[in-house]
Structures are given as structure tokens and as C-alpha cells.
Design a protein around this motif. Structure first.
Motif, PDB file in Angstrom:
ATOM      1  N   GLU A  56     -13.447  14.803 -29.439  1.00 58.38           N
ATOM      2  CA  GLU A  56     -12.362  13.858 -29.733  1.00 58.38           C
ATOM      3  C   GLU A  56     -11.052  14.226 -29.071  1.00 58.38           C
ATOM      4  O   GLU A  56     -10.206  13.366 -28.832  1.00 58.38           O
ATOM      5  CB  GLU A  56     -12.137  13.787 -31.254  1.00 58.38           C
ATOM      6  CG  GLU A  56     -13.288  13.101 -31.965  1.00 58.38           C
ATOM      7  CD  GLU A  56     -13.240  13.317 -33.472  1.00 58.38           C
ATOM      8  OE1 GLU A  56     -12.232  13.842 -33.979  1.00 58.38           O
ATOM      9  OE2 GLU A  56     -14.246  12.951 -34.119  1.00 58.38           O
ATOM     10  N   THR A  57     -10.874  15.525 -28.815  1.00 60.15           N
ATOM     11  CA  THR A  57      -9.560  15.988 -28.336  1.00 60.15           C
ATOM     12  C   THR A  57      -9.732  17.034 -27.239  1.00 60.15           C
ATOM     13  O   THR A  57     -10.629  17.883 -27.332  1.00 60.15           O
ATOM     14  CB  THR A  57      -8.773  16.646 -29.506  1.00 60.15           C
ATOM     15  OG1 THR A  57      -8.795  15.768 -30.627  1.00 60.15           O
ATOM     16  CG2 THR A  57      -7.336  16.931 -29.120  1.00 60.15           C
ATOM     17  N   ILE A  58      -8.868  16.954 -26.248  1.00 59.73           N
ATOM     18  CA  ILE A  58      -8.775  18.010 -25.234  1.00 59.73           C
ATOM     19  C   ILE A  58      -7.344  18.527 -25.261  1.00 59.73           C
ATOM     20  O   ILE A  58      -6.384  17.749 -25.279  1.00 59.73           O
ATOM     21  CB  ILE A  58      -9.110  17.473 -23.828  1.00 59.73           C
ATOM     22  CG1 ILE A  58     -10.589  17.047 -23.753  1.00 59.73           C
ATOM     23  CG2 ILE A  58      -8.799  18.510 -22.756  1.00 59.73           C
ATOM     24  CD1 ILE A  58     -10.974  16.407 -22.421  1.00 59.73           C
ATOM     25  N   TYR A  59      -7.199  19.852 -25.279  1.00 64.44           N
ATOM     26  CA  TYR A  59      -5.889  20.497 -25.210  1.00 64.44           C
ATOM     27  C   TYR A  59      -5.776  21.142 -23.831  1.00 64.44           C
ATOM     28  O   TYR A  59      -6.709  21.838 -23.411  1.00 64.44           O
ATOM     29  CB  TYR A  59      -5.781  21.589 -26.277  1.00 64.44           C
ATOM     30  CG  TYR A  59      -6.062  21.101 -27.693  1.00 64.44           C
ATOM     31  CD1 TYR A  59      -5.047  20.532 -28.462  1.00 64.44           C
ATOM     32  CD2 TYR A  59      -7.332  21.216 -28.257  1.00 64.44           C
ATOM     33  CE1 TYR A  59      -5.292  20.096 -29.760  1.00 64.44           C
ATOM     34  CE2 TYR A  59      -7.593  20.781 -29.559  1.00 64.44           C
ATOM     35  CZ  TYR A  59      -6.564  20.229 -30.306  1.00 64.44           C
ATOM     36  OH  TYR A  59      -6.813  19.801 -31.586  1.00 64.44           O
ATOM     37  N   ALA A  75      -7.878   7.937 -20.692  1.00 67.35           N
ATOM     38  CA  ALA A  75      -8.193   6.518 -20.485  1.00 67.35           C
ATOM     39  C   ALA A  75      -9.463   6.122 -21.235  1.00 67.35           C
ATOM     40  O   ALA A  75      -9.614   4.988 -21.677  1.00 67.35           O
ATOM     41  CB  ALA A  75      -8.351   6.241 -18.993  1.00 67.35           C
ATOM     42  N   GLU A  76     -10.361   7.074 -21.381  1.00 70.78           N
ATOM     43  CA  GLU A  76     -11.656   6.787 -22.016  1.00 70.78           C
ATOM     44  C   GLU A  76     -11.645   7.044 -23.517  1.00 70.78           C
ATOM     45  O   GLU A  76     -12.688   7.048 -24.158  1.00 70.78           O
ATOM     46  CB  GLU A  76     -12.737   7.649 -21.365  1.00 70.78           C
ATOM     47  CG  GLU A  76     -13.008   7.293 -19.917  1.00 70.78           C
ATOM     48  CD  GLU A  76     -13.962   6.103 -19.775  1.00 70.78           C
ATOM     49  OE1 GLU A  76     -14.773   5.893 -20.684  1.00 70.78           O
ATOM     50  OE2 GLU A  76     -13.856   5.388 -18.769  1.00 70.78           O
ATOM     51  N   GLY A  77     -10.478   7.324 -24.086  1.00 69.84           N
ATOM     52  CA  GLY A  77     -10.385   7.402 -25.549  1.00 69.84           C
ATOM     53  C   GLY A  77     -10.457   8.792 -26.135  1.00 69.84           C
ATOM     54  O   GLY A  77     -10.466   8.961 -27.351  1.00 69.84           O
ATOM     55  N   ILE A  78     -10.530   9.822 -25.282  1.00 67.71           N
ATOM     56  CA  ILE A  78     -10.423  11.187 -25.813  1.00 67.71           C
ATOM     57  C   ILE A  78      -8.931  11.493 -25.913  1.00 67.71           C
ATOM     58  O   ILE A  78      -8.175  11.230 -24.979  1.00 67.71           O
ATOM     59  CB  ILE A  78     -11.110  12.214 -24.875  1.00 67.71           C
ATOM     60  CG1 ILE A  78     -12.620  11.938 -24.809  1.00 67.71           C
ATOM     61  CG2 ILE A  78     -10.849  13.640 -25.347  1.00 67.71           C
ATOM     62  CD1 ILE A  78     -13.385  12.883 -23.877  1.00 67.71           C
ATOM     63  N   ARG A  79      -8.488  12.046 -27.056  1.00 71.04           N
ATOM     64  CA  ARG A  79      -7.065  12.353 -27.163  1.00 71.04           C
ATOM     65  C   ARG A  79      -6.754  13.569 -26.298  1.00 71.04           C
ATOM     66  O   ARG A  79      -7.443  14.592 -26.381  1.00 71.04           O
ATOM     67  CB  ARG A  79      -6.688  12.626 -28.623  1.00 71.04           C
ATOM     68  CG  ARG A  79      -5.192  12.726 -28.783  1.00 71.04           C
ATOM     69  CD  ARG A  79      -4.716  12.545 -30.187  1.00 71.04           C
ATOM     70  NE  ARG A  79      -3.265  12.382 -30.193  1.00 71.04           N
ATOM     71  CZ  ARG A  79      -2.477  12.716 -31.204  1.00 71.04           C
ATOM     72  NH1 ARG A  79      -3.004  13.182 -32.315  1.00 71.04           N
ATOM     73  NH2 ARG A  79      -1.182  12.536 -31.129  1.00 71.04           N
ATOM     74  N   TYR A  80      -5.742  13.462 -25.461  1.00 72.42           N
ATOM     75  CA  TYR A  80      -5.341  14.578 -24.619  1.00 72.42           C
ATOM     76  C   TYR A  80      -3.981  15.076 -25.076  1.00 72.42           C
ATOM     77  O   TYR A  80      -3.026  14.296 -25.145  1.00 72.42           O
ATOM     78  CB  TYR A  80      -5.272  14.167 -23.132  1.00 72.42           C
ATOM     79  CG  TYR A  80      -4.827  15.322 -22.267  1.00 72.42           C
ATOM     80  CD1 TYR A  80      -5.755  16.272 -21.848  1.00 72.42           C
ATOM     81  CD2 TYR A  80      -3.499  15.504 -21.932  1.00 72.42           C
ATOM     82  CE1 TYR A  80      -5.356  17.368 -21.095  1.00 72.42           C
ATOM     83  CE2 TYR A  80      -3.086  16.596 -21.177  1.00 72.42           C
ATOM     84  CZ  TYR A  80      -4.029  17.531 -20.766  1.00 72.42           C
ATOM     85  OH  TYR A  80      -3.624  18.622 -20.034  1.00 72.42           O
ATOM     86  N   GLY A 104     -13.647  23.554 -29.932  1.00 70.69           N
ATOM     87  CA  GLY A 104     -12.391  22.996 -29.449  1.00 70.69           C
ATOM     88  C   GLY A 104     -12.379  23.120 -27.939  1.00 70.69           C
ATOM     89  O   GLY A 104     -12.868  24.108 -27.390  1.00 70.69           O
ATOM     90  N   ILE A 105     -11.812  22.112 -27.253  1.00 65.94           N
ATOM     91  CA  ILE A 105     -11.860  22.100 -25.787  1.00 65.94           C
ATOM     92  C   ILE A 105     -10.471  22.356 -25.216  1.00 65.94           C
ATOM     93  O   ILE A 105      -9.499  21.683 -25.577  1.00 65.94           O
ATOM     94  CB  ILE A 105     -12.354  20.727 -25.260  1.00 65.94           C
ATOM     95  CG1 ILE A 105     -13.660  20.306 -25.945  1.00 65.94           C
ATOM     96  CG2 ILE A 105     -12.498  20.773 -23.733  1.00 65.94           C
ATOM     97  CD1 ILE A 105     -14.883  21.092 -25.572  1.00 65.94           C
ATOM     98  N   ALA A 467      -2.535  20.443 -36.930  1.00 68.72           N
ATOM     99  CA  ALA A 467      -1.917  19.130 -37.201  1.00 68.72           C
ATOM    100  C   ALA A 467      -2.701  18.017 -36.507  1.00 68.72           C
ATOM    101  O   ALA A 467      -2.963  16.966 -37.099  1.00 68.72           O
ATOM    102  CB  ALA A 467      -0.457  19.132 -36.734  1.00 68.72           C
ATOM    103  N   VAL A 468      -3.101  18.267 -35.256  1.00 65.74           N
ATOM    104  CA  VAL A 468      -3.794  17.217 -34.498  1.00 65.74           C
ATOM    105  C   VAL A 468      -5.195  16.975 -35.072  1.00 65.74           C
ATOM    106  O   VAL A 468      -5.623  15.838 -35.255  1.00 65.74           O
ATOM    107  CB  VAL A 468      -3.874  17.601 -33.001  1.00 65.74           C
ATOM    108  CG1 VAL A 468      -4.863  16.735 -32.245  1.00 65.74           C
ATOM    109  CG2 VAL A 468      -2.491  17.510 -32.366  1.00 65.74           C
TER     110      VAL A 468
END
Ligand code: ADP
Ligand code: TZD
Ligand code: MG
Length: 597
Positions: A56-59, A75-80, A104-105, A467-468
């Protein structure tokens, strides 16, 4: 960044003599649909593979060669979430892994960006947090002949000693299996940090879209249950049944396992006193009557059978050795990693299993009344707790001016006692040690701290990750030195408008602020930081709210106001420079010269 960064990725690739990546001819073209004439490419395959596995998320921190990867993921909906330093991005990824049981990524650029992230990846491995650092890398042929590429480094081999696993993808058709391997390696068994190297060439290479889709892998059951041997369960129960002075130690493995109900049931049904390690606090509430935290040295010194649940006998537990521990105590240890058993002391009843499966097997086999700690043991613990509570109360209720650690933490404790949902991030030396003891936790996995390495710099990364990934508020209680390691992430916190309140315990130094330069010269001492620094003004530069407080009522008001607003805030909390001790509670590990300075 270098001048090349101003070129589009396709220009850079052309200058490298490689195929231009279609994708970047006008970035937005085809970013979302991904396909051009039945073609895909490495960028799209990575994003598709991550989405297929519910990332869901990339940091990360963007730059060559992963800028388009970050854009495409968004753009594809993964939160960056874009950071100011890869260390913090990595720490955010690591704590997301701990909280969600999914890797976690963290996304980094080549060489220096990769190395900046590697400390966090190593820290994740040391703590057993599942995390994947994905890094772009330079051209293999040039790296291997050491011909001097832009940001040249043999990253996979640099990562290997510090990670649970390290892989490199050299062909776009291997992206699917590479990401699958990375996910399984991160979360199976004892979780840890995994490095995944994606070469610039792989990212840019175009590939048949149908074949690309077929190459993706959805990981099936990435961390399967590990059922304990029934005889190991029986042996553990027999040992505990014979105990007069049993003790349970809960570690962060127990918190990670998310077997909260069964752990609590076992403790309550057996009546065994428990001691939480710092990140296991809140698994049972700290004010639970069976908590032995306020009688720590008594229970470690006198317990005759100790059950370790997801806790290693490392330095944080004095390696299980005398004089802190009884030399004759017997041990039960539940751990998913077989090689952890007998690491420091012989373990009489090992249970090698995942904690969820082990706890349910123990509960199933347990008979009513089978395990009964002796009344004298429970009474001795109760008496010691009372004594220590009284001592602690005297310290907490004193009202020195300037504030010391106890009086400031009393104010924070009282505000947080009504808000068990809030995450508490904590680092520093005295700030860490005092806060761990004073701030009660009421829910599992809410306390996130310096962990196994006692590392500084996790503060803002952990706060942002928590938090994220949870959407919940975070209070980060930070030594002034500790805060400095990741302080620039205040901008990240404000940019994403995260509900994070940072409290800086400003005593003007590492450990304390009144150290002297033994040479008599004008330079500050090695542990001295800026006197009267106004950390509150840093956050104001980014539109956050700064507070400057010098006494407990001001601190209470500022914290209440900050939490009510749900907006980024920093409270500069002035602490007596003389209040701290060198190295906090672990001064015994700090060698000092006996010859004189
Ligand atoms: P603490 O610092 O809180 O004492 P440690 O990090 O030293 O905790 O120990 C955690 C232990 O928990 C590690 O040895 C790890 O292998 C183990 N562990 C992690 N997850 C699980 C799980 N799901 N089941 C069993 N053991 C686990
Ligand atoms: N660098 C890293 C990455 N980790 C570390 N643990 C240290 C340095 C050494 N160190 C500690 O172990 S605690 C600490 C440092 C620099 C800071 C202590 O000062 P503080 O806390 O201001 O954060 P107190 O409250 O003043 O003790
Ligand atoms: Mg300090």
C-alpha cells in the motif's frame, strides 16, 4: 543532484547507449495505462508486482534511476511518501513492517542513497522487522569492471552482511519472482530486512505485456504457521508446574506475533507475574496487577523458572547471567528461530514455533490449577512494587525548576493516560530510560523505540511510518541529540500534514548539557549541544506549530492543544542541563579512562 538529473530518464539512458525507455517520452503519457503497443517495462512490472502483493505504501527518496518508479507507483494508487533522508524512509518502512506484519517498502537511489538506507535495513534485521529496501543500481558491466559509473557501487554484496537476504534482478521477466522472494524472505521465520537490487537497465527495458503479466507472482501464505511439537509444549508446562517463583518475559516478538488475547489468557489463567521488554509494553496494560515491571531486579534475581516469549537473552537482559539473574533458574523459551535457543544460557524447555501457535497449544494443554506461583512470591513482588511506586511517586511529584526528566514526563503521562490509542515513539538516553519507566502503555504495539541496537535516528521515521500506516496520532518523545539525527523530517511531517507531536527534551546535550571541555579551550565539550536552542522554531519554518515550555503546566497545555489540533507540532521542552547522567541507565557499558583526562 548532478546535472544529469535534469535530463529525462530516456536521455540518460540514450547517453548510456541503451534503449530509450518509451515511458519517459513525456512522463504522463501512458503512466497509468502502462502499455504501449502491447509492451510493458521494468517500471510497470515492479509496480504491478507490488500491487499484486497488496503493497500500500512506499517510503523513499527519488532520483536516478527510480524517479519514474516512484511516480508510476503513485499514479497506480500506491501511496508514496517522500523523505529528506533515506535513513528515515527506511525506518518508516521498518516500523510499518513491525506494525502490519507485512514488509515495509523503502525505495532508494543507487550508491549513496542505497548506503543511507542500509543502516535502517540493518536495524530492521537486528530488530526482526520485515522490510524490503528496493534500490536502483548502476550498470552491472561498468560496476563489475570498476570503470566508474554514475553512483557506482556493488550494492547487493554491500547489503549481504547486514540483511536477512539480498537479491538482484537482472532480467525484467525475473521481477515477479524477485519481489516474491523478497517478500517471503522478509516475513517468514524471524522477520528481517531484505535487499532487492533493480538495475537501471532492468527498469527501463521493454517487454511483451502479456508475458510480463504472466511473470508476476502473488506470494501464497508468506509466513506460514509453525506449529510447536506437542512434547515441547508438555515439557514447558511440566517445568512451569514445578515452579515456585515463575516469571514470564514478553519481548517484541510477542508483540509482533499479534497473539494478544492468548498471551493475556495464559498469563491470567496461570497467575504468573510478567515483565514486558520495552516494545512489548501494553501487550497487557502496564497497570495490570500481574505486571512485575516495578520489581524488575527482584524478579530477575529470584525467579526459579523463566518463560521467554519472543525475547532474546541479549544485553538488554544481561544475557540471562548472574549476578542479575539467579544462576540456578530454569528456562522455557518460545521463539520462531531455532538457533536463538541456548544462545546465552541453556534452555531447559525450548518451544520452536510461532508464538500464536505456541500460545494456543499451551492454552489447550493447560489444566486448571496446574501452574500456581507460590503466594510468598506474589507477596514479595507486591511489596517491592509498592516500595518502588512510592519512590517513583516522590520523584514524579517533585516540582523542580527547571524541569527534570521525571517532572516533564509526569505531565506527558497524565495527558496520554486518557489516550491509549496514541503511538509513543521514544529515543535518547535519559529521555529513553525515564520515559520507558514513566509512560504507561495500555495497548499492544503502541510503544516504538531505539530497540535492540539502542540506535539514535529512528524518531521521525518511526513516527511517520506509524502515522501513515495506522492513521492514528503519534507523540515522539525525543532527546535533543536523538532528535537531531532525523530532525529535517519535520518538513516531511508538515508536507503530508501528519498528526505527529514531537516533544524535544532539551537539556543541551548528549546525556546532559553541563559537560566541560577538559582542555579549557573555547570549543564545547564532545557531548555539549547548543544551549537554549529553539527547536520549536524549526517546525514553524514548515507551517507547523511550535511551543516553547519551561514548566509542567505549560507542557500539559501545549500537548493537549497539539493533540486536539491533529496537526504537526513540536514542543521544545526545557530540561535542566544538569539532570541527566552519562549514558542514562547503561553507564555500566560505557568505559571511562582511569588514568585521567
Ligand atoms: P526484545 O528486544 O523485546 O527483548 P528481541 O527482539 O530480542 O525482543 O526478541 C524477539 C524474538 O522474537 C526474536 O528472537 C525473534 O526470533 C522472535 N520472534 C519474532 N516473531 C516471532 C513469532 N511470530 N513467533 C515466535 N517468535 C518470534
Ligand atoms: N549514534 C547512533 C546512530 N546511535 C547511538 N546510540 C549513538 C550515536 C550514541 N548515543 C547514545 O547511545 S544516546 C545518544 C547518543 C548520541 C544521545 C543521548 O542524548 P539525548 O538524550 O539528548 O538524545 P538525553 O536525554 O540527553 O540523555
Ligand atoms: Mg539531551
Amino acid at each position: 543532484m548532478l546535472a544529469t538529473d535534469t535530463k529525462s530518464l530516456s536521455e540518460v539512458k540514450s547517453s548510456n547507449g541503451q534503449e530509450p525507455a518509451n515511458l519517459t517520452d513525456g512522463l504522463t503519457d501512458g503512466l497509468t495505462d502502462g502499455l504501449t503497443d502491447g509492451l510493458t517495462d521494468g517500471f510497470h512490472l515492479v509496480v504491478d508486482a507490488l500491487k499484486l502483493n497488496e503493497v500500500e505504501t512506499i517510503y523513499g527518496v527519488a532520483g536516478i534511476p527510480i524517479t519514474d518508479l516512484a511516480r508510476l507507483a503513485q499514479a497506480e494508487g500506491i501511496r508514496y511518501i517522500g523523505f529528506r533522508h533515506e535513513g528515515s524512509a527506511g525506518n518508516a518502512a521498518a516500523i510499518t513492517g513491525f506494525l502490519t506484519r507485512k514488509p515495509g517498502i523503502c525505495l532508494t537511489v543507487s550508491a549513496p542513497g542505497f548506503l543511507n538506507g542500509l543502516v535502517a535495513l540493518a536495524n530492521a534485521t537486528t530488530n526482526g522487522f520485515p522490510m524490503i529496501q528496493i534500490s536502483g543500481s548502476s550498470d552491472r558491466e561498468i560496476i563489475d569492471l570498476q570503470q566508474g559509473d554514475y553512483e557506482e557501487l556493488d550494492q547487493m554484496n554491500a547489503a549481504k552482511p547486514y540483511t536477512k537476504a539480498a537479491f538482484r534482478v537482472n532480467k525484467p521477466e525475473d521481477i515477479g519472482i524477485g519481489i516474491a522472494r523478497a517478500i517471503r524472505a522478509a516475513v517468514s521465520g524471524r522477520p528481517g530486512g531484505v535487499y532487492l537490487d533493480l538495475t537501471a537497465a532492468v527498469l527501463g527495458t521493454q517487454f511483451d505485456a502479456d508475458a510480463g503479466e504472466k511473470s508476476l507472482v502473488r506470494v501464497v501464505d508468506p509466513s506460514p504457521r509453525q506449529i510447536p511439537a506437542p512434547e515441547s509444549i508438555q515439557k514447558a508446562l511440566d517445568l512451569l508446574a514445578g515452579a515456585k517463583k515463575p516469571l514470564i518475559i514478553l519481548g517484541k516478538g510477542a508483540a509482533y506475533a499479534q497473539a494478544d488475547k492468548d498471551i493475556r489468557s495464559f498469563i491470567e489463567q496461570t497467575g504468573i507475574p510478567f515483565l514486558p521488554m520495552s516494545m512489548a509494553k501494553g501487550l497487557l496494560p502496564d497497570n495490570h496487577p500481574q505486571s512485575a515491571a516495578a520489581a524488575r531486579s527482584l524478579v530477575l534475581g529470584q525467579a526459579d523458572v523463566v518463560m521467554l516469549i519472543g525475547a532474546r537473552l541479549n544485553w538488554l537482559l544481561d544475557h540471562g547471567k548472574a549476578p542479575k539473574w539467579s544462576a540456578t533458574a530454569s528456562f522455557v523459551q518460545i521463539d520462531i528461530s531455532a538457533t536463538e535457543i541456548d544462545s546465552n544460557r541453556p534452555i531447559n524447555a525450548p518451544i520452536v514455533a510461532d508464538i500464536g501457535s505456541a500460545m494456543s497449544a499451551l492454552l489447550e494443554a493447560l489444566h486448571a490449577g496446574q501452574i500456581q506461583p507460590r503466594t510468598v512470591w506474589i507477596k514479595a513482588i507486591e511489596e517491592r512494587k509498592q516500595q518502588n511506586f512510592e519512590r517513583m511517586a516522590a520523584r514524579l511529584n517533585a516540582n523542580p525548576s527547571p524541569m527534570n526528566f521525571s517532572s516533564a514526563l509526569r505531565a506527558i503521562r497524565d495527558v496520554l493516560s486518557d489516550r491509549p490509542d496514541i503511538y509513543v515513539v521514544n529515543e535518547g538516553a535519559n529521555t529513553l530510560d525515564f520515559a520507558r519507566d514513566i509512560i504507561d502503555m495500555h495497548e499492544p504495539r503502541k510503544r516504538l523505540d531505539s530497540g535492540t541496537w539502542g540506535v539514535m535516528g529512528i524518531g521521525m521515521g518511526y513516527a511517520i511510518g506509524a502515522a501513515v500506516s495506522s492513521g492514528k496520532p503519534v507523540v515522539a518523545i525525543e532527546g535533543d541529540s536523538a532528535f537531531g539525527f532525523s530532525g529535517m523530517e519535520l518538513e516531511t511531517i508538515c508536507r503530508y500534514s501528519l498528526p505527529i507531536v514531537v516533544i524535544v527534551f532539551n537539556n543541551g546535550g548528549i546525556y546532559h548539557g553541563d559537560d566541560v571541555n577538559f582542555s579549557g579551550g573555547a570549543d564545547p565539550s564532545p557531548t555539549t549541544l547548543m544551549k537554549d536552542a529553539r527547536y520549536d522554531r524549526l517546525i514553524e519554518a514548515f507551517g507547523g506549530v511550535g511551543h516553547h515550555v519551561v514548566n509542567p503546566p505549560e507542557l500539559t497545555d501545549a500537548l493537549k492543544e497539539a493533540l486536539a489540533s491533529g496537526k504537526p507540532a513540536l514542543i521544545n521542552c526545557v530540561i535542566d542541563p544538569a539532570a541527566g547522567t552519562e549514558s542514562g541507565h547503561i553507564g555500566n557499558l560505557n568505559p571511562t579512562t582511569k588514568i585521567g583526562k
